[in-house]
Write a protein that holds these residues in place. Structure first.
Motif, PDB file in Angstrom:
ATOM      1  N   MET A   1       0.844  -1.180   0.000  1.00 27.48           N
ATOM      2  CA  MET A   1       0.000   0.000   0.000  1.00 27.48           C
ATOM      3  C   MET A   1       0.887   1.240   0.000  1.00 27.48           C
ATOM      4  O   MET A   1       1.881   1.302   0.714  1.00 27.48           O
ATOM      5  N   ARG A   2       0.500   2.211  -0.788  1.00 28.19           N
ATOM      6  CA  ARG A   2       1.265   3.444  -0.890  1.00 28.19           C
ATOM      7  C   ARG A   2       1.151   4.270   0.389  1.00 28.19           C
ATOM      8  O   ARG A   2       0.147   4.220   1.088  1.00 28.19           O
ATOM      9  N   ALA A   3       2.183   5.049   0.643  1.00 23.98           N
ATOM     10  CA  ALA A   3       2.124   5.980   1.767  1.00 23.98           C
ATOM     11  C   ALA A   3       1.007   6.981   1.498  1.00 23.98           C
ATOM     12  O   ALA A   3       0.776   7.392   0.357  1.00 23.98           O
ATOM     13  N   HIS A   4       0.293   7.342   2.544  1.00 18.72           N
ATOM     14  CA  HIS A   4      -0.808   8.291   2.410  1.00 18.72           C
ATOM     15  C   HIS A   4      -1.134   8.894   3.777  1.00 18.72           C
ATOM     16  O   HIS A   4      -0.578   8.494   4.787  1.00 18.72           O
ATOM     17  N   ALA A   5      -2.028   9.862   3.797  1.00 18.14           N
ATOM     18  CA  ALA A   5      -2.521  10.446   5.043  1.00 18.14           C
ATOM     19  C   ALA A   5      -3.845   9.765   5.353  1.00 18.14           C
ATOM     20  O   ALA A   5      -4.852  10.017   4.689  1.00 18.14           O
ATOM     21  N   GLU A   6      -3.833   8.858   6.315  1.00 19.50           N
ATOM     22  CA  GLU A   6      -4.999   8.047   6.670  1.00 19.50           C
ATOM     23  C   GLU A   6      -5.937   8.828   7.592  1.00 19.50           C
ATOM     24  O   GLU A   6      -5.550   9.260   8.682  1.00 19.50           O
ATOM     25  N   LEU A   7      -7.166   9.001   7.146  1.00 21.98           N
ATOM     26  CA  LEU A   7      -8.173   9.715   7.927  1.00 21.98           C
ATOM     27  C   LEU A   7      -8.796   8.820   8.987  1.00 21.98           C
ATOM     28  O   LEU A   7      -9.142   7.668   8.711  1.00 21.98           O
ATOM     29  N   ALA A   8      -8.961   9.352  10.163  1.00 22.58           N
ATOM     30  CA  ALA A   8      -9.727   8.688  11.215  1.00 22.58           C
ATOM     31  C   ALA A   8     -11.087   9.371  11.348  1.00 22.58           C
ATOM     32  O   ALA A   8     -12.097   8.717  11.584  1.00 22.58           O
ATOM     33  N   GLN A   9     -11.097  10.708  11.165  1.00 25.18           N
ATOM     34  CA  GLN A   9     -12.332  11.481  11.318  1.00 25.18           C
ATOM     35  C   GLN A   9     -12.358  12.635  10.315  1.00 25.18           C
ATOM     36  O   GLN A   9     -11.331  13.256  10.046  1.00 25.18           O
ATOM     37  N   VAL A  10     -13.553  12.898   9.806  1.00 23.80           N
ATOM     38  CA  VAL A  10     -13.805  14.046   8.941  1.00 23.80           C
ATOM     39  C   VAL A  10     -14.980  14.795   9.564  1.00 23.80           C
ATOM     40  O   VAL A  10     -16.044  14.217   9.761  1.00 23.80           O
ATOM     41  N   ALA A  22      -3.562  10.176  10.694  1.00 29.99           N
ATOM     42  CA  ALA A  22      -2.120   9.967  10.847  1.00 29.99           C
ATOM     43  C   ALA A  22      -1.513   9.565   9.510  1.00 29.99           C
ATOM     44  O   ALA A  22      -2.180   8.948   8.677  1.00 29.99           O
ATOM     45  N   LEU A  23      -0.257   9.933   9.333  1.00 29.78           N
ATOM     46  CA  LEU A  23       0.453   9.504   8.138  1.00 29.78           C
ATOM     47  C   LEU A  23       0.658   7.995   8.217  1.00 29.78           C
ATOM     48  O   LEU A  23       0.948   7.454   9.278  1.00 29.78           O
ATOM     49  N   HIS A  24       0.499   7.332   7.104  1.00 28.63           N
ATOM     50  CA  HIS A  24       0.667   5.875   7.049  1.00 28.63           C
ATOM     51  C   HIS A  24       1.706   5.547   5.982  1.00 28.63           C
ATOM     52  O   HIS A  24       1.639   6.052   4.867  1.00 28.63           O
ATOM     53  N   GLY A  25       2.678   4.698   6.353  1.00 28.82           N
ATOM     54  CA  GLY A  25       3.699   4.294   5.398  1.00 28.82           C
ATOM     55  C   GLY A  25       4.763   5.348   5.178  1.00 28.82           C
ATOM     56  O   GLY A  25       5.497   5.303   4.198  1.00 28.82           O
ATOM     57  N   HIS A  26       4.839   6.300   6.083  1.00 25.13           N
ATOM     58  CA  HIS A  26       5.841   7.359   6.000  1.00 25.13           C
ATOM     59  C   HIS A  26       6.291   7.697   7.407  1.00 25.13           C
ATOM     60  O   HIS A  26       5.459   7.878   8.290  1.00 25.13           O
ATOM     61  N   ASP A  27       7.603   7.788   7.597  1.00 23.11           N
ATOM     62  CA  ASP A  27       8.144   8.118   8.908  1.00 23.11           C
ATOM     63  C   ASP A  27       8.416   9.614   8.990  1.00 23.11           C
ATOM     64  O   ASP A  27       9.399  10.084   8.422  1.00 23.11           O
ATOM     65  N   PRO A  28       7.546  10.380   9.659  1.00 24.36           N
ATOM     66  CA  PRO A  28       7.758  11.825   9.726  1.00 24.36           C
ATOM     67  C   PRO A  28       8.926  12.229  10.622  1.00 24.36           C
ATOM     68  O   PRO A  28       9.402  13.350  10.545  1.00 24.36           O
ATOM     69  N   VAL A  29       9.415  11.314  11.462  1.00 25.04           N
ATOM     70  CA  VAL A  29      10.492  11.652  12.394  1.00 25.04           C
ATOM     71  C   VAL A  29      11.771  11.975  11.642  1.00 25.04           C
ATOM     72  O   VAL A  29      12.478  12.918  11.953  1.00 25.04           O
ATOM     73  N   GLY A  30      12.080  11.205  10.596  1.00 29.71           N
ATOM     74  CA  GLY A  30      13.309  11.405   9.840  1.00 29.71           C
ATOM     75  C   GLY A  30      13.356  12.727   9.097  1.00 29.71           C
ATOM     76  O   GLY A  30      14.407  13.184   8.685  1.00 29.71           O
ATOM     77  N   SER A  31      12.209  13.358   8.914  1.00 27.96           N
ATOM     78  CA  SER A  31      12.175  14.621   8.175  1.00 27.96           C
ATOM     79  C   SER A  31      11.460  15.707   8.978  1.00 27.96           C
ATOM     80  O   SER A  31      10.775  16.537   8.426  1.00 27.96           O
TER      81      SER A  31
END
Length: 147
Positions: A1-10, A22-31
């Motif tokens: 699955m591609r990295a994306h911004a996974e919605l929990a609530q709209v 939350a971001l999924h498939g992407h590590d925001p800590v490194g950047s």
């Protein structure tokens, strides 16, 4: 699955559109040095982009924007906005993550998850701003003349 911004609530209410997830498939800590931005890209005019700060708490986000911003002067209706999280690190390389909801095992959200529209001023009348899931379970926002 591609990295994306996974919605929990709209949350489309009170003149705002709030997105929680939350971001999924992407590590925001490194950047972490480069700030994240919520981008709304006008589908038929991709150079027309709205930008909103989208600070992260680890991979989590909670960002809101005024619904009226999606019916700016000069944009023809109906209009459709596609949503992305973007980061422009010092290297200049841009990264875009599509906003959507893929991890809940619910297929066909376009027909079963319906959000209310919000009326906003548009020219001499009003427009209806309504988020929706696409056939690929990404989130977009449609802006149409109010009936």
């Amino acid at each position: 699955m591609r990295a994306h911004a996974e919605l929990a609530q709209v949350w489309p209410r009170d003149g705002r559109l709030r997105l929680v997830g939350a971001l999924h498939g992407h590590d925001p800590v490194g950047s972490a040095a480069a700030p994240w931005t919520l981008l709304l890209v006008l589908r038929n005019v991709p150079e027309h982009v709205l930008r909103y700060p989208a600070p992260l708490d680890g991979p989590a986000f909670d960002v809101a924007l005024p619904a009226a911003d999606l019916a700016p002067e000069g944009v023809a209706l109906p209009a459709c906005w596609d949503l992305y999280f973007s980061q422009e690190p010092a290297s200049g390389a841009r990264e875009r993550l599509r906003v959507g909801r893929m991890l809940d095992d619910i297929e066909g959200k376009k027909k079963i998850m319906v959000f209310p529209g919000q009326s906003v001023a548009f020219g001499d009348g009003t427009a209806l701003v309504k988020p929706y899931y696409t056939i690929k379970d990404n989130l977009s926002v449609e802006v149409t003349p109010a009936p």
